[in-house]
Design a protein around this motif. Structure first.
Motif, PDB file in Angstrom:
ATOM      1  N   GLU A 111      -1.342  -8.173 -10.241  1.00  0.00           N
ATOM      2  CA  GLU A 111      -2.332  -7.092 -10.160  1.00  0.00           C
ATOM      3  C   GLU A 111      -3.578  -7.348 -11.021  1.00  0.00           C
ATOM      4  N   TRP A 142      -8.682   2.892  -9.304  1.00  0.00           N
ATOM      5  CA  TRP A 142      -9.547   1.794  -8.830  1.00  0.00           C
ATOM      6  C   TRP A 142     -11.008   2.141  -9.137  1.00  0.00           C
ATOM      7  N   MET A 154     -10.157  -9.726   5.807  1.00  0.00           N
ATOM      8  CA  MET A 154      -8.932  -9.076   6.308  1.00  0.00           C
ATOM      9  C   MET A 154      -8.829  -9.325   7.820  1.00  0.00           C
ATOM     10  N   ILE A 198     -10.520  -0.638  -1.571  1.00  0.00           N
ATOM     11  CA  ILE A 198     -10.645  -1.046  -2.977  1.00  0.00           C
ATOM     12  C   ILE A 198     -11.841  -1.988  -3.115  1.00  0.00           C
ATOM     13  N   GLY A 225      -1.608 -14.096  -2.856  1.00  0.00           N
ATOM     14  CA  GLY A 225      -0.632 -13.394  -2.029  1.00  0.00           C
ATOM     15  C   GLY A 225       0.739 -13.992  -2.170  1.00  0.00           C
ATOM     16  N   SER A 226       1.705 -13.310  -1.591  1.00  0.00           N
ATOM     17  CA  SER A 226       3.044 -13.876  -1.509  1.00  0.00           C
ATOM     18  C   SER A 226       3.770 -13.151  -0.402  1.00  0.00           C
ATOM     19  N   GLY A 241       0.786  -1.229   0.000  1.00  0.00           N
ATOM     20  CA  GLY A 241       0.000   0.000   0.000  1.00  0.00           C
ATOM     21  C   GLY A 241       0.819   1.280   0.000  1.00  0.00           C
ATOM     22  N   LEU A 242       2.057   1.225   0.516  1.00  0.00           N
ATOM     23  CA  LEU A 242       2.911   2.419   0.492  1.00  0.00           C
ATOM     24  C   LEU A 242       2.998   2.974  -0.934  1.00  0.00           C
ATOM     25  N   GLY A 275       1.838 -15.463  -5.440  1.00  0.00           N
ATOM     26  CA  GLY A 275       2.536 -14.554  -6.351  1.00  0.00           C
ATOM     27  C   GLY A 275       1.938 -13.177  -6.268  1.00  0.00           C
ATOM     28  N   TYR A 276       2.508 -12.293  -7.032  1.00  0.00           N
ATOM     29  CA  TYR A 276       1.996 -10.928  -7.084  1.00  0.00           C
ATOM     30  C   TYR A 276       1.395 -10.742  -8.463  1.00  0.00           C
ATOM     31  N   ILE A 325      -6.555 -11.033  -0.430  1.00  0.00           N
ATOM     32  CA  ILE A 325      -5.453 -10.530  -1.270  1.00  0.00           C
ATOM     33  C   ILE A 325      -4.486  -9.818  -0.342  1.00  0.00           C
ATOM     34  N   ASP A 365       0.885   2.617  -3.386  1.00  0.00           N
ATOM     35  CA  ASP A 365      -0.386   3.205  -3.812  1.00  0.00           C
ATOM     36  C   ASP A 365      -0.487   4.653  -3.328  1.00  0.00           C
ATOM     37  N   GLY A 404      -4.578  -0.061   5.661  1.00  0.00           N
ATOM     38  CA  GLY A 404      -5.203  -1.069   4.805  1.00  0.00           C
ATOM     39  C   GLY A 404      -5.888  -0.372   3.655  1.00  0.00           C
ATOM     40  N   LEU A 405      -5.548  -0.803   2.466  1.00  0.00           N
ATOM     41  CA  LEU A 405      -6.206  -0.233   1.285  1.00  0.00           C
ATOM     42  C   LEU A 405      -7.145  -1.254   0.659  1.00  0.00           C
TER      43      LEU A 405
HETATM   44  P1  ADP Z   1       0.109  -3.511   2.849  1.00  0.00           P
HETATM   45  O1  ADP Z   1       0.665  -2.228   2.353  1.00  0.00           O
HETATM   46  O2  ADP Z   1       0.247  -3.713   4.305  1.00  0.00           O
HETATM   47  O3  ADP Z   1       0.616  -4.684   2.088  1.00  0.00           O
HETATM   48  P2  ADP Z   1      -2.474  -2.435   1.982  1.00  0.00           P
HETATM   49  O4  ADP Z   1      -3.844  -2.954   2.213  1.00  0.00           O
HETATM   50  O5  ADP Z   1      -2.208  -1.051   2.399  1.00  0.00           O
HETATM   51  O6  ADP Z   1      -1.476  -3.481   2.616  1.00  0.00           O
HETATM   52  O7  ADP Z   1      -2.164  -2.436   0.412  1.00  0.00           O
HETATM   53  C1  ADP Z   1      -1.999  -3.576  -0.316  1.00  0.00           C
HETATM   54  C2  ADP Z   1      -1.965  -3.221  -1.788  1.00  0.00           C
HETATM   55  O8  ADP Z   1      -1.209  -4.213  -2.471  1.00  0.00           O
HETATM   56  C3  ADP Z   1      -3.322  -3.218  -2.428  1.00  0.00           C
HETATM   57  O9  ADP Z   1      -3.315  -2.357  -3.549  1.00  0.00           O
HETATM   58  C4  ADP Z   1      -3.464  -4.698  -2.879  1.00  0.00           C
HETATM   59  O10 ADP Z   1      -4.384  -4.841  -3.921  1.00  0.00           O
HETATM   60  C5  ADP Z   1      -2.057  -4.981  -3.332  1.00  0.00           C
HETATM   61  N1  ADP Z   1      -1.622  -6.387  -3.235  1.00  0.00           N
HETATM   62  C6  ADP Z   1      -1.190  -7.031  -2.121  1.00  0.00           C
HETATM   63  N2  ADP Z   1      -0.813  -8.295  -2.419  1.00  0.00           N
HETATM   64  C7  ADP Z   1      -1.009  -8.444  -3.741  1.00  0.00           C
HETATM   65  C8  ADP Z   1      -0.796  -9.536  -4.660  1.00  0.00           C
HETATM   66  N3  ADP Z   1      -0.310 -10.705  -4.251  1.00  0.00           N
HETATM   67  N4  ADP Z   1      -1.087  -9.332  -5.959  1.00  0.00           N
HETATM   68  C9  ADP Z   1      -1.577  -8.137  -6.371  1.00  0.00           C
HETATM   69  N5  ADP Z   1      -1.798  -7.087  -5.571  1.00  0.00           N
HETATM   70  C10 ADP Z   1      -1.515  -7.230  -4.271  1.00  0.00           C
END
Ligand code: ADP
Ligand code: GLC
Length: 477
Positions: free
Chosen positions: A355, A253, A370, A383, A327-328, A18-19, A352-353, A297, A21, A378-379
């Motif tokens: 988007e 978003w 969550m 979203i 997730g990963s 989220g940082l 994995g990651y 996620i 974002d 938390g974003l």
């Molecule tokens: P944190 O910064 O603690 O990881 P946040 O809720 O603030 O949590 O933000 C997470 C961001 O990262 C969101 O935009 C979420 O959709 C994205 N994200 C996290 N894990 C994944 C993943 N495995 N694949 C795609 N997007 C991810």
């Protein structure tokens, strides 16, 4: 007003969470309010310079640390905001931003320390003269220390935003020498932390104002439970600590325009959300559209309540639900989720990651879970709600500020108190019950889509803070 904004990740160039974002959205918004914004990040190997049109400018920065020099080449992109990417391949030409799944890179102090000096050198050489330098998390926390202590720019005000107190940038004490800092800073009232060097602590002590990403987390971090050893220090500096809730960029978003989802929709065309669900189930091999689809996620880190999910996985597999997990993160968690792939008929897992997949999931789901142990903001929940997906969350940090239980007046989510298996499973069962009541469920969907979690109001608060600290000795919001 001129603001230098520094972050170790900025969306869309590099992101682990989220940082990125926030660091992507905030400079854009404050620029629209007439603030000249210069944003800085390291140029990692993973940044696609060609795709974004990031070009080298003919500027080199030399940083001398502990008897050797590090040269950074400067790359630039102007897109409303002026972005600067500082390139040193020895430090940042690596596969990951901070470390491998096995652990952090051991030279992270030198990596982010050298980057911080390079930012300072650029500001100085180019005569940027900012009113405010806004830094984020431990990676850029040395900058307020350098601003005040090394460069002596006492007129430049600094803001440190803490996105996560669990990560502080702690290194052995000789980091002081590796970073040319001077042993006088190795003091309990400065960077010293249990005989080690703590970057974040330096940032807290030396910055003009400290913010964190939700009002609830701003209170929580003053307690030993959430303070990660810095609660005492934060209590001492409480007067300059503020909670400003994050927001999301509603252009980035938006289910009406999202190119990755199967079918676009808005709160008036919610029937199209169902098409997303249908296509997603088909693509992932999950069955029975009539069952509620839950998604998770996020980073596989203890913070996110992954252990609760793991402990509950057998129970979840027996409920009348579908569950998709993306997730990963930590290797142990990655291995676990890899090991259960295909084991349960109603659980889809991708380690994995990804988007595009995450966007399809937000668009297809009925509920996002969550179960975080702590959550600075938390974003994901914001979203999810923007995509008409209801949220099942633990009552902590920013989740407490953004998700209101349906048992409360005007509530629109499911909230549970303790991070315990029976409470978590009970929350899931409440969601299953809610899903059965189609009218209420549809009404809540519309309602969450129309709530306002946009970055606009976040930006307005930061601007107010910048103005207050620029013109006043008193730090207030
Ligand atoms: P944190 O910064 O603690 O990881 P946040 O809720 O603030 O949590 O933000 C997470 C961001 O990262 C969101 O935009 C979420 O959709 C994205 N994200 C996290 N894990 C994944 C993943 N495995 N694949 C795609 N997007 C991810
Ligand atoms: C951190 C926190 C998360 C927050 C994000 C952006 O990664 O874990 O809760 O939303 O930063 O501020």
């Amino acid at each position: 007003m001129k603001v230098v904004f520094v972050s170790s990740e900025i969306y869309p160039f590099a992101k682990t969470g989220g940082l990125a974002d926030i660091a992507g959205a905030l400079p854009v918004k404050i620029t629209k309010h007439g603030i000249r914004t210069f944003a800085f990040m390291p140029l990692y190997k993973t940044v696609d310079t060609e795709k974004f049109g990031i070009k080298p400018i003919n500027v080199k920065l030399d940083v001398y640390l502990n008897g050797r020099s590090y040269t950074f080449e400067v790359y630039k992109l102007i897109d409303g905001v002026s972005y600067f990417f500082l390139k040193n391949d020895e430090l940042f030409g690596r596969d990951y931003l901070y470390g491998t799944p096995e652990g952090d890179y051991p030279d992270n102090d030198v990596r982010f320390g050298a980057f911080s000096y390079a930012v300072m050198e650029f500001i100085k050489n180019e005569g940027l003269n900012p009113d405010i330098i806004h830094v984020n998390d431990w990676q850029t926390s040395l900058i307020p220390v350098l601003t005040y202590y090394k460069y002596g720019w006492h007129d430049v005000k600094t803001v440190l935003t803490i996105h996560n107190l669990a990560y502080q940038g702690i290194f052995d004490k000789y980091s002081i020498e590796r970073l040319n800092l001077g042993w006088d800073l190795f003091h309990m009232e400065a960077l010293e932390f249990y005989d080690k060097v703590n970057f974040l602590k330096g940032g807290i002590v030396f910055s003009t104002a400290v913010t964190t990403v939700s009002p609830t987390y701003a209170k929580e971090i003053l307690t030993p439970e959430y303070g990660y050893g810095l609660d005492g220090l934060l209590r001492k500096y409480e007067k300059k600590l503020f909670g400003i809730i994050n927001g999301i960029d509603y252009d980035v978003w938006n289910p009406e325009t999202d190119k990755h989802i199967y079918k676009n929709y808005c709160s008036f065309t919610l029937q199209n959300k169902d098409i997303n669900k249908e296509m997603f189930l088909k693509e992932t091999g999950l069955k029975d559209k009539s069952k509620p689809l839950f998604i998770f996620i996020g980073r596989f880190a203890k913070q996110k309540g992954i252990d609760l999910i793991i402990d509950s996985i057998d129970d979840l597999s027996k409920l009348p639900i579908n569950l998709a997990i993306l997730g990963s993160g930590d290797k142990g968690y990655n291995d676990f989720f890899e090991s259960i792939k295909g084991k349960y008929e109603n659980i889809f897992v991708k380690v994995g990651y990804d988007e595009p997949l995450s966007r399809k999931m937000y668009a297809s789901a009925d509920f996002l879970i969550m179960p975080s142990l702590f959550e600075p903001c938390g974003l994901n929940q914001m979203i999810a709600m923007r995509y008409g997906t209801l949220v099942v969350a633990r009552k902590t940090g920013g989740l407490n500020d953004t998700v209101k239980d349906i048992s409360e007046k005007d509530g629109y989510g499911i909230v549970f108190e303790k991070p315990e298996k029976h409470e978590f499973l009970n929350a899931i069962s409440r969601a299953v019950e809610l899903y059965k009541n189609k009218t209420t469920f549809e009404d809540l969907r519309k309602k969450v889509m129309e709530l306002d979690f946009s970055i606009e109001s976040t930006a307005a608060k930061y601007i107010k803070l910048y103005e207050n600290i620029k013109y006043s000795r008193e730090v207030k919001l």
